[in-house]
Design a protein around this motif. Structure first.
Motif, short mmCIF file in Angstrom:
data_model
loop_
_atom_site.label_atom_id
_atom_site.label_comp_id
_atom_site.label_asym_id
_atom_site.label_seq_id
_atom_site.Cartn_x
_atom_site.Cartn_y
_atom_site.Cartn_z
N LEU A 110 -1.90 -13.49 7.65
CA LEU A 110 -2.97 -13.40 6.68
C LEU A 110 -4.11 -14.30 7.15
O LEU A 110 -3.85 -15.41 7.61
N SER A 123 -0.15 -5.90 6.78
CA SER A 123 -0.38 -5.01 5.64
C SER A 123 0.66 -5.21 4.53
O SER A 123 0.39 -4.95 3.38
N THR A 141 -4.68 -10.68 -3.40
CA THR A 141 -4.42 -11.12 -2.04
C THR A 141 -4.99 -10.14 -1.02
O THR A 141 -5.58 -10.53 -0.01
N GLU A 142 -4.85 -8.87 -1.32
CA GLU A 142 -5.37 -7.88 -0.37
C GLU A 142 -6.89 -7.93 -0.29
O GLU A 142 -7.47 -7.89 0.80
N THR A 166 -1.02 -8.93 -5.96
CA THR A 166 -1.14 -8.32 -4.65
C THR A 166 -2.55 -7.83 -4.41
O THR A 166 -3.11 -8.02 -3.32
N ARG A 167 -3.13 -7.25 -5.45
CA ARG A 167 -4.50 -6.76 -5.31
C ARG A 167 -5.41 -7.91 -4.90
O ARG A 167 -6.21 -7.78 -3.95
N ALA A 186 1.16 -9.42 1.78
CA ALA A 186 0.89 -9.75 0.39
C ALA A 186 2.05 -9.33 -0.50
O ALA A 186 2.52 -10.09 -1.35
N THR A 204 0.85 -1.20 0.00
CA THR A 204 0.00 0.00 0.00
C THR A 204 0.87 1.24 0.00
O THR A 204 1.81 1.35 0.79
#
Ligand code: HEM
Ligand SMILES: Nc1ncnc2c1ncn2[C@@H]1O[C@H](COP(=O)(O)OP(=O)(O)OP(=O)(O)O)[C@@H](O)[C@H]1O
Ligand SMILES: Nc1ncnc2c1ncn2[C@@H]1O[C@H](COP(=O)(O)OP(=O)(O)OP(=O)(O)O)[C@@H](O)[C@H]1O
Ligand SMILES: [Mg+2]
Ligand SMILES: [Mg+2]
Lengths: 222, 214, 257, 222, 214
Positions: free
Chosen positions: D123, D50, D182-183, D179-180, D53, A42
């Motif tokens: 996670l 945070s 996973t988030e 990553t998107r 990922a 992020t």
């Protein structure tokens, strides 16, 4: 004796500059890792700042490991390692010369680039000298460790890289002290402690590492 | 000087003595109870079928490997325990040539010369080996025989008294072979000693004093 | 009209474009025109855009950097496509000249990419409050485009055999083309700080006329400028590649005389 | 034709298991990166979560790059690449077979290990299936890209690290979508969007990548 | 069958025709206007000094490189544009042996056979080449000549009608050389065609029909 070392140093440097793209790559690698990382994570300034030190150190570690992988492989495949074993200087010194050459082309530019990356992670300007000092003390150790790994790998071509991997955990302390130093510096505190530790690790690595690597290489080619 | 190649000139005092040598490799016994000796000016030809242990013998003589038993005596010392300052005295050329692919022929030769504190200029060697045209080319871009020639030139630049050559004629054309034979003769005439493995003993017969058949 | 002669004429033109002396002369004849027109257009566009055009109601005068940012951003992408197409032609038809063109485009494209990045960054400070935003897709992919250009040049330089360098790096150029549409659509696929398409979009440009016209003039000026530099570089590249041929020798002799 | 592919697949798999430690390398690398990272960064649960990922995806990327570096190098140095070019099957297929073999030994175990690493980054368990699905779709693309890089650099002895420079820009999309996904999964939301994109990238890569790699290998050895 | 090696048996219809071939490498012209043709049962010996372009010629014939000008015609097709299904017809053995160091001799040979849909068993070959003792050893652990023998065995397993051998005698002992010569004769007797580069034309003279001197 010393001139043998100098000759090897000079040849390896020339080889590195001959393949200058290889030279530039760990650096670009370093920059790309450091720039892709925020892309994946992020993109928030506070967070970037907090992981900045870790990313810089991980990248330094990886790029020095990558650069050193082929340190002995090329030499042992084209037969020059045999010639170096027969060189008129102790093999430990010869190996040290090779490590120094590699460090000069992979470690030193890292010292130059790291501040740029650090700034992109919002590390305070005042912390940069400490970052550079820490990297200057840590990269030789990383290079030596990677060289030992590479030597063990050469010797166990069949047995493979597993022993080389055993080296990785040894980089743990370097990584921890390095990050600690960077974080302390970012907070404006004294970094003497971690720097001393890094320095002693470097002394230890540089004095013993080449001997171990030399022994491994010699056995490998027996 | 032809007789010099048979070592008579320098008296019968041997400088390289191999006594009941035993060589093992990968757990397999290759040589057993091998003995021979060479006096200055003598050249030994090592012959034998593929896999009989010629390369292994030369590596042991060079000090790259340790014999399982027996003794090697080179001027009173054992090759694999030679102190660094004496190592310039032994030149080894194996199946692999030890050249840097990313350096030019010239750079490789210059490195060899300064590394071994060699005497003699590079130019006449290049002319003798007909390497003028590729002198400034990367070794990576040479043909197999040209590469072998460069490796031989490196050998010649090293001021060694003991030459250990593993099939030096590999990939060489007729002219290259003649050069090697001439060099062996000259080396012997200067009092040098050589151990040469080969599968073409007839071709090297003129240069040889003794034959070690494995 | 009969279609065959046209096709044959096109084919002949294509062939002539493969002839180094012809292209060398063509570039030499084009470049003064390109140079003069681009300078005039750039001067007019700059005056119009920087002085005559009204300030933006939101951004004030800082928006004027658009006249550099947008053309250089477009050229960074267009340059890459040009490079990839030239490289592909060179690979498929073994046409050395096309490789030469690709080689010349690469550094120019890289410069314009850098320019787009820098002007974008400068523009970002007053509008977004930051020079650079990690994680903004448009920005990141533009940066990756710069890396692609650099990668292409580095790959070329690591070969010492020009023909091999041509052919292998052409493949890289072609692969990298996927990045261009990604850059363009990044503002739609991801939520970004960067503003959405303004000029090239369905329903026409969404920008007032007195900003649009100078922008178009600047765009044309930048493109011609790019073409001018390209002609110059191409001439040099052709000479370097053909230095051993007879026509270059006679050219050199004429120049010497 | 197909049996040629199967023969290559089988030989490459056998070679991989013969040097099983080399096989293990990317994995151990992956684990070490993922476990050293929290060591270097501040070990605070919220923060680790945070960046989890991002770390997983960076490690996956790096380890697939490392594993594939030598894909064509060994073959071209020992002369088997010449034999493969003369093989009774299109070179694109041959290359695909080699990529599949490598993916099977480097990508698949990653799928198995990733959940473990993910858990060490806190996670949520519910997000693991999505993580595995995303990795399963992404690793083939990464393998193909790395193979293209390896092919572009076979004839450069330098090769090794320059691949990173050539290929990392191309891996950007995979990294971002991965990553998107996973988030989103960690937040309990639908991951269909990024997964579709990953899948289409994979289709694109697998269909075109081998052809490009084959062309590069052929040119390099010409 | 001795006359078969001179190609009389199969009539004078050439299957491999090289017409005014020009080969360049690294920007340097090597061969220019080379022409020769081979009918079934004929073997061409390629000779020439080091760096004269023997390897380059063989690579072009194999389709690994593209000629700068001229034509090669193998049964009506051009090697570097051969469709995959016809490629099994050409066997190339270069300076490098194409063996996998990490596989055993046996595994390498079995791969070759199944890869090329070869006929014939592996065992007699191993016996003929005297590789019994190292059959289950890694190729990495073989001597130079043993490795070359394995590469030759691979060649033999491929059911190819055109053999392109680059200095096949390299590192082989006398017995190995005899085997190669015998194979060349047998291949010719079966109607095969071979182009063999060498620096020892006398040794291969019995097997050769024509000589291509570069
Ligand atoms: C470093 C930061 C920036 C980068 C790397 C960047 C990059 C780009 C690129 C690549 C394009 C071309 C897109 C396309 O044709 O699809 C573009 C267009 C444009 N940019 Fe930026 N930009 C940056 C910052 C900014 C800022 C701060 C603004 C203004 C607030 C801005 C306004 C525009 C506009 C108006 C266009 C034209 C859009 C269109 O017509 O599609 N950019 N930029
Ligand atoms: N990869 C390469 N790139 C550029 N030039 C090369 C390359 N390999 C060889 N050459 C040059 O091409 C010429 C011919 O090489 P080639 O290998 O065909 O010779 P050859 O006849 O096989 O020689 P040898 O008997 O030594 O094997 C040589 O002059 C060599 O320097
Ligand atoms: N690295 C190795 N590890 C184990 N065994 C080996 C190794 N290299 C060679 N050998 C074995 O040792 C024996 C002798 O090998 P060596 O290379 O000395 O033979 P050589 O006489 O030089 O043969 P050539 O004429 O083929 O070069 C061979 O049977 C070989 O299989
Ligand atoms: Mg041997
Ligand atoms: Mg050759």
């Amino acid at each position: 004796m010393l001139d043998v070392v100098l000759h090897i140093l000079r040849r390896d440097l020339r080889l590195a500059f001959r393949r200058w793209s290889e030279l530039a790559t760990p650096l670009i690698f370093f920059v790309i890792i450091a720039s892709l990382f925020p892309l994946a994570a992020t993109p928030d300034e506070a967070q970037l700042r907090s992981i900045g030190a870790a990313v810089i150190w991980m990248s330094a570690l990886l790029s020095s490991l990558l650069a050193l992988d082929g340190l002995f492989r090329a030499d042992s495949e084209d037969g020059s390692m045999e010639q170096l074993i027969l060189a008129p200087a102790p093999l430990g010194l010869v190996v040290l010369a090779k490590i120094v050459a590699h460090w000069a082309v992979s470690g030193v530019p890292l010292l130059v680039l790291a501040p740029l990356v650090a700034m992109s992670f919002y590390l305070p300007l005042a912390a940069l000298p400490e970052l550079i000092a820490a990297l200057a003390l840590a990269t030789p150790t990383l290079s030596v460790l990677a060289a030992v790994g590479a030597a063990l790998t050469v010797s166990l071509r069949a047995g493979g890289t597993i022993i080389g991997l055993l080296i990785l955990p040894l980089t743990g302390p370097v990584l921890i002290f390095g990050t600690r130093a960077t974080e302390l510096a970012a907070l404006g505190e004294s970094v003497a402690g971690p720097l001393y530790l890094l320095a002693s690790l470097a002394v230890l690595a540089v004095s013993l590492g080449p001997l171990i690597a030399a022994a491994a290489v010699r056995t490998a080619l027996e | 000087m032809a007789s010099a190649t048979h070592g008579d000139h320098f008296g019968a005092c041997p400088v390289l003595t191999v006594t009941s040598l035993e060589v093992r490799r990968g757990g397999i016994g290759l040589l057993r109870d091998l003995s021979f000796e060479l006096s200055p000016g003598q050249t030994a030809l090592v012959t034998g079928a593929n896999g009989s242990g010629k390369t292994s013998l030369l590596r042991v003589l060079a000090g790259l490997a340790v014999p399982a038993a027996g003794r090697i005596d080179w001027h009173g010392k054992t090759p694999h325990r030679l102190p660094p300052e004496d190592r310039g005295d032994i030149a080894y050329l194996g199946h692999r040539d030890g050249l840097k692919r990313e350096l030019t022929v010239d750079e490789n030769l210059r490195f060899c010369r300064s590394f071994w504190k060699g005497r003699g200029a590079v130019e006449p060697l290049i002319a003798e080996l007909r390497l003028e045209a590729c002198r400034h080319r990367y070794v990576r871009r040479l043909s197999a025989g040209q590469r072998r020639r460069v490796a031989l030139a490196c050998l010649r630049l090293k001021p060694a008294r003991l030459w250990l050559l593993d099939e030096p004629l590999t990939n060489l054309d007729a002219r290259g072979t003649d050069v090697v034979i001439e060099w062996l003769g000259r080396h012997a005439a200067e009092g040098g000693v050589a151990v040469v493995s080969t599968h073409r003993p007839q071709r090297l017969a003129t240069a040889a004093s003794i034959e070690v058949a494995l | 009209m009969n279609a065959v002669p046209i096709r044959r004429r096109l084919w002949r033109a294509f062939h002539r474009l493969g002839s180094p002396p012809y292209v060398y002369r063509l570039a030499g004849r084009l470049s003064p025109w390109l140079g003069v027109t681009s300078c005039v257009l750039l001067a007019v566009g700059a005056f119009w855009g920087l002085v005559l055009a009204p300030p933006d109601y939101l951004q004030g005068d800082s928006f004027r950097i658009i006249y550099i940012h947008v053309p250089s951003a477009y050229l960074s992408m267009g340059g890459y496509v040009l490079m990839a197409v030239a490289a592909a032609i060179g690979y498929i038809w073994r046409m050395k000249l096309a490789h030469g063109l690709a080689v010349c485009v690469a550094p120019l494209g890289a410069w314009f990419t850098a320019l787009a990045l820098v002007t974008g960054g400068i523009w970002g400070k007053p509008t977004w409050g930051t020079y650079w935003e990690w994680g903004d897709a448009r920005l990141m992919f533009e940066l990756l485009l710069l890396f692609l250009y650099i990668g292409y040049m580095v790959l070329r330089m690591s070969f010492d055999d020009r023909e091999k360098a041509d052919r292998v790096s052409a493949l890289l150029a072609v692969v990298g083309v996927v990045n261009v549409p990604i850059i363009h659509y990044s503002v739609e696929w991801w939520t970004t700080l960067h503003q959405g398409p303004t000029l090239i979009r369905e329903g026409g440009p969404s920008i007032t006329m007195d900003m649009l016209i100078p922008l178009l003039i600047m765009l044309a000026g930048f493109s011609l400028f790019f073409g001018w530099l390209l002609c110059k570089r191409l001439q040099g590249e052709i000479l370097r590649r053909e230095s051993r041929t007879r026509w270059v020798r006679t050219l050199a002799a004429e120049a010497g005389a």
